[in-house]
Every structure is written in C-alpha cells, then in structure tokens.
Design a protein around this motif. Structure first.
Motif, PDB file in Angstrom:
ATOM      1  N   ASN A   1      60.520  69.846  41.940  1.00 51.80           N
ATOM      2  CA  ASN A   1      59.482  69.520  40.970  1.00 51.80           C
ATOM      3  C   ASN A   1      58.398  68.583  41.493  1.00 51.80           C
ATOM      4  N   PRO A   2      58.736  67.563  42.299  1.00 54.67           N
ATOM      5  CA  PRO A   2      57.667  66.676  42.786  1.00 54.67           C
ATOM      6  C   PRO A   2      56.570  67.405  43.562  1.00 54.67           C
ATOM      7  N   PHE A   3      56.915  68.522  44.189  1.00 53.40           N
ATOM      8  CA  PHE A   3      55.898  69.289  44.920  1.00 53.40           C
ATOM      9  C   PHE A   3      55.049  70.115  43.954  1.00 53.40           C
ATOM     10  N   HIS A   4      55.649  70.558  42.866  1.00 50.67           N
ATOM     11  CA  HIS A   4      54.906  71.336  41.878  1.00 50.67           C
ATOM     12  C   HIS A   4      53.934  70.468  41.091  1.00 50.67           C
ATOM     13  N   VAL A   5      54.354  69.255  40.727  1.00 52.58           N
ATOM     14  CA  VAL A   5      53.488  68.444  39.864  1.00 52.58           C
ATOM     15  C   VAL A   5      52.260  67.918  40.594  1.00 52.58           C
ATOM     16  N   ARG A   6      52.260  67.969  41.928  1.00 51.40           N
ATOM     17  CA  ARG A   6      51.035  67.595  42.651  1.00 51.40           C
ATOM     18  C   ARG A   6      49.855  68.438  42.186  1.00 51.40           C
ATOM     19  N   GLY A   7      50.097  69.715  41.986  1.00 55.30           N
ATOM     20  CA  GLY A   7      49.047  70.603  41.499  1.00 55.30           C
ATOM     21  C   GLY A   7      48.112  71.120  42.562  1.00 55.30           C
ATOM     22  N   ASP A   8      48.038  70.427  43.720  1.00 53.60           N
ATOM     23  CA  ASP A   8      47.112  70.855  44.760  1.00 53.60           C
ATOM     24  C   ASP A   8      47.852  71.276  46.040  1.00 53.60           C
ATOM     25  N   LEU A   9      49.150  71.550  45.918  1.00 50.03           N
ATOM     26  CA  LEU A   9      49.927  72.065  47.045  1.00 50.03           C
ATOM     27  C   LEU A   9      50.210  73.549  46.828  1.00 50.03           C
ATOM     28  N   LYS A  10      50.405  74.260  47.905  1.00 54.91           N
ATOM     29  CA  LYS A  10      50.762  75.681  47.829  1.00 54.91           C
ATOM     30  C   LYS A  10      52.282  75.787  47.977  1.00 54.91           C
ATOM     31  N   VAL A  11      52.975  75.845  46.839  1.00 48.59           N
ATOM     32  CA  VAL A  11      54.432  75.929  46.856  1.00 48.59           C
ATOM     33  C   VAL A  11      54.846  77.399  46.855  1.00 48.59           C
ATOM     34  N   ARG A  12      55.523  77.806  47.904  1.00 53.30           N
ATOM     35  CA  ARG A  12      55.968  79.194  48.047  1.00 53.30           C
ATOM     36  C   ARG A  12      57.490  79.233  47.913  1.00 53.30           C
ATOM     37  N   THR A  13      57.980  80.143  47.078  1.00 51.91           N
ATOM     38  CA  THR A  13      59.402  80.208  46.774  1.00 51.91           C
ATOM     39  C   THR A  13      59.974  81.553  47.194  1.00 51.91           C
ATOM     40  N   VAL A  14      61.115  81.506  47.902  1.00 48.93           N
ATOM     41  CA  VAL A  14      61.772  82.725  48.366  1.00 48.93           C
ATOM     42  C   VAL A  14      63.273  82.584  48.118  1.00 48.93           C
ATOM     43  N   PRO A  15      64.024  83.694  48.159  1.00 45.22           N
ATOM     44  CA  PRO A  15      65.483  83.583  48.049  1.00 45.22           C
ATOM     45  C   PRO A  15      66.054  82.717  49.169  1.00 45.22           C
ATOM     46  N   LEU A  16      67.152  82.023  48.878  1.00 46.57           N
ATOM     47  CA  LEU A  16      67.732  81.087  49.841  1.00 46.57           C
ATOM     48  C   LEU A  16      67.985  81.734  51.198  1.00 46.57           C
ATOM     49  N   GLU A  17      68.523  82.938  51.194  1.00 49.22           N
ATOM     50  CA  GLU A  17      68.881  83.580  52.461  1.00 49.22           C
ATOM     51  C   GLU A  17      67.658  83.938  53.303  1.00 49.22           C
ATOM     52  N   ARG A  18      66.481  83.916  52.697  1.00 47.30           N
ATOM     53  CA  ARG A  18      65.263  84.248  53.435  1.00 47.30           C
ATOM     54  C   ARG A  18      64.470  83.019  53.886  1.00 47.30           C
ATOM     55  N   ILE A  19      65.003  81.850  53.632  1.00 42.58           N
ATOM     56  CA  ILE A  19      64.270  80.625  53.995  1.00 42.58           C
ATOM     57  C   ILE A  19      63.895  80.601  55.479  1.00 42.58           C
ATOM     58  N   PRO A  20      64.835  80.759  56.419  1.00 47.02           N
ATOM     59  CA  PRO A  20      64.440  80.653  57.831  1.00 47.02           C
ATOM     60  C   PRO A  20      63.376  81.658  58.237  1.00 47.02           C
ATOM     61  N   GLU A  21      63.521  82.910  57.827  1.00 49.14           N
ATOM     62  CA  GLU A  21      62.583  83.944  58.241  1.00 49.14           C
ATOM     63  C   GLU A  21      61.220  83.800  57.565  1.00 49.14           C
ATOM     64  N   SER A  22      61.167  82.997  56.499  1.00 44.64           N
ATOM     65  CA  SER A  22      59.924  82.838  55.751  1.00 44.64           C
ATOM     66  C   SER A  22      59.070  81.681  56.243  1.00 44.64           C
ATOM     67  N   VAL A  23      59.584  80.892  57.168  1.00 40.93           N
ATOM     68  CA  VAL A  23      58.757  79.852  57.787  1.00 40.93           C
ATOM     69  C   VAL A  23      57.692  80.548  58.639  1.00 40.93           C
ATOM     70  N   ARG A  24      56.451  80.133  58.509  1.00 43.42           N
ATOM     71  CA  ARG A  24      55.375  80.822  59.216  1.00 43.42           C
ATOM     72  C   ARG A  24      54.341  79.804  59.687  1.00 43.42           C
ATOM     73  N   PRO A  25      53.431  80.235  60.552  1.00 42.51           N
ATOM     74  CA  PRO A  25      52.363  79.314  60.958  1.00 42.51           C
ATOM     75  C   PRO A  25      51.621  78.809  59.714  1.00 42.51           C
ATOM     76  N   GLY A  26      51.404  77.528  59.659  1.00 46.93           N
ATOM     77  CA  GLY A  26      50.728  76.962  58.504  1.00 46.93           C
ATOM     78  C   GLY A  26      51.672  76.407  57.445  1.00 46.93           C
ATOM     79  N   THR A  27      52.981  76.699  57.547  1.00 46.74           N
ATOM     80  CA  THR A  27      53.936  76.088  56.623  1.00 46.74           C
ATOM     81  C   THR A  27      54.094  74.621  57.017  1.00 46.74           C
ATOM     82  N   ALA A  28      53.692  73.738  56.130  1.00 50.65           N
ATOM     83  CA  ALA A  28      53.722  72.308  56.451  1.00 50.65           C
ATOM     84  C   ALA A  28      55.118  71.724  56.330  1.00 50.65           C
TER      85      ALA A  28
END
Length: 364
Positions: A122-149
């Motif tokens: 929630n703290p990342f969502h309430v910022r309002g100016d962040l790009k929060v991307r959500t994926v299934p747990l098992e896809r977390i490693p493969e979903s890291v990409r250039p630009g993911t802070a």
C-alpha cells in the motif's frame, strides 16, 4: 511433548533432548495452537522479562530498556547475517515500506506480487506518482525488466505460504540493476534469510520470531540506501539524549537513524525471544516445522483435500475449508481463515500430536 519435537533426530541424543527440553520449558499452550502465521506464542523467558520491566516502572525504578532494544537489534542482525549497524529497530513493516516508497523518484516502476500483504504494497500505491506493476508471485523474477526501479515482495506469502524464488529474483535484479525489498515477516525464524543478498529487508517479530507485538526491523545497505529519515525523532540522533529539543543536530551514522521511538516493554521481552531462536538455530527449527507441515499435507491427501502448492513452506493453506475455522476453534484448535482458505502454520512448539488433532477434527 511427543517424540519428533524437532523432526528426525540429526545429532547426538543429548543434543536432541536438550532442544526438546528447552522448548518444553518455554511453552505450555492450553490448546492446539497452529496459528503462528498470525501471532507466535511468547516464551516464558520473554513473559517474565516483560513483567519485570512493567513492575520496574510501577516501582519508580525503571530498568534500562534501551539496552534491550540494542540487544534485540544485534540478535536480529546475527539471525539474518548482517552487521547490527545495518539494522533499524521499529514497530511496523508498513512504516518501513513507506520509508522506502518515499525515497523513490516520481514515475519509478515498482514490481509487486498479486495479493501480497497490504503493508508491503500500500505505501507504494498511495504515492500516486509511482508505476506499480503487479504480477503473479511465480512470475516475479521473469517480470523484472530494464527500468524496474524496485521489486517489493514477501519472502513467504501470508495468505498461503508460497515462497518467492529468491535465487531467481536476486539474479534478475542483478542483471537489470533493480533494487530489492523483501518482507521476511512470514519467514524469519524458520526460513534462513541472507539479508546481505538484498537491498532492503523488513520483518515484524511477533510471528515466527516469537516476540511481543511492537517489534519490527529493517535492514538497509552499508551506505544506508539513499533513504531520507522522514520520520526521524530524537532516537535517530547519533547521541539521542543530546537531541531531545530542536532539530536533530547529527543523525546516527548507522541504520539507527531510521529507528522509530521504541515500544520498550515489547523490546524487553524481544531480546529473550530472539535469544531463544538463536539457541535453537533456524536450520533446526526449519527442519522441525517442515516435517510437521509435510505430515499435515499427507493427512490432507488421505482426507481428499488438496492444499495450495507451497513446497518447502511451514504454512499450509487449504482451499474451501476456511469456513471451518470457528468449529476448529471451539474444538481447541487454533488456525486462520484467509480468503476462504484454512491456514495452518507449524512452528517450534508444535508436535506431531498437534497435526494429528487438526486432522482428526477435520475428518469429523
């Protein structure tokens, strides 16, 4: 307690007996308690220490509970393999998630897991100016990409015990230069955590570390991670007692600059709870907890129930059985109802008899 208190015996009989006797001396639940994922039981040594601390204040002779904070910080640091200079002591994972969220620039991408615990997300969502991307747990490693802070994820999921692939996550983060924030609240105490492998690690201590509520920790990098101590009070000073009035003149040179003003009675007990986990050893506790979880899974299979797949986890979640939580509680068996699933959590004070009692009630 019955045989198998720490799973299959792997050392000398004397060592095994010492461990079993230690747990017997510290815990005596009056029910079948299988709900550590909600709240861990307090050991007798922690209860006694808290009573003494409360009495010292009642007597007007308050003991030095700030020493308990430092002892707890050092014990947690040893458990996760870092210097205590990298550990902040507080009370809430949500506060530390907010601290990390506040450090990110506008537009930064944060990768999270679906339905992870709210305090992580929630703290990342309430910022309002962040790009929060959500994926299934098992896809977390493969979903890291250039630009993911930042990747923010629980090591073990609160709802069902599933464990993120930490090794794959570390490799993906290294490849893309992504920072990592791991909430280990459902892991520390039974799952070995190498905090040095991540940028940030937070954990409450009232679950698997069997501490009182009001104790939480944050591990930061050696360089303090570029975090601004936005909630710094007097305890964040290099010399706290010299910073009680006016702005803090010199922030602590260590992670203590991120301390919250501590819940001292809780820390008076926490140092003794953490000492117990150190005495037992996380690897020993893990072997015991997983043996009990596997026994429960095997029993569920015989009853025709299939738990959420979570291999290697001390938490077992069973779909469509959550409605039986109240019935189980009336029978003296404490578990949780999470999203319609029955969640059982097995820890150092549990026995094979506890598992069998749960299965017996479920079969009725």
């Amino acid at each position: 307690m019955d045989e198998g208190i720490f799973g299959p015996q792997s050392g000398p009989m004397e060592t095994f007996e010492n461990l079993r006797n230690l747990v017997r001396a510290e815990f005596a639940p009056k029910n079948t308690y299988l709900n550590t994922a909600s709240t861990g039981l307090l050991p007798a040594r922690a209860v006694a220490a808290m009573r003494d601390a409360v009495q010292s204040v009642a007597d007007g002779q308050s003991q030095d509970m700030f020493a308990d904070v430092e002892a707890s910080r050092s014990a947690f640091a040893r458990l996760v393999g870092v210097s205590d200079r990298r550990v902040a002591a507080g009370a809430s994972v949500a506060v530390y998630s907010g601290l990390i969220a506040a450090s990110l620039p506008a537009g930064a991408e944060v990768l999270t897991a679906e339905d992870d615990f709210t305090s992580v997300l929630n703290p990342f969502h309430v910022r309002g100016d962040l790009k929060v991307r959500t994926v299934p747990l098992e896809r977390i490693p493969e979903s890291v990409r250039p630009g993911t802070a930042l990747v923010a994820v629980s090591a073990a999921q609160s709802a069902d015990g599933r464990i993120v692939d930490l090794a794959a996550l570390r490799e993906a983060a290294r490849e893309h230069g992504t920072r990592t924030y791991i909430d280990a609240s459902q892991a520390t105490g039974w799952l070995p955590i190498d905090a040095d492998a991540y940028d940030f690690v937070s954990s409450v201590a009232f679950k698997w570390l069997v501490c009182p509520r009001g104790v939480a920790f944050l591990v930061v990098p050696e360089d303090l991670g570029g975090l601004t101590p936005v909630f710094a009070g007097w305890v964040a000073g290099e010399e706290p007692w010299d910073n009680c009035y006016g702005p803090v003149r010199e922030l602590a040179h260590s992670a203590r600059r991120f301390d919250e003003s501590p819940s001292l009675f809780s820390y008076a007990g926490a140092r003794h709870s953490l000492a117990l986990i150190e005495e037992l050893g996380v690897d020993t506790v893990r072997a015991h907890d997983l043996a009990l979880a596997d026994r429960f899974r095997a029993g569920l299979d015989r009853l025709g129930h299939q738990p959420v797949p979570a291999p290697g986890s001390a938490i077992v979640s069973v779909p469509q059985l959550g409605h039986r939580q109240a019935e189980l509680s009336r029978a003296g068996v404490e578990v949780s109802d999470r999203a319609g699933n029955l969640r059982a959590a097995f820890h150092l004070y549990n026995t094979t008899s506890d598992v069998d009692r749960l299965l017996d009630v479920l079969s009725g």
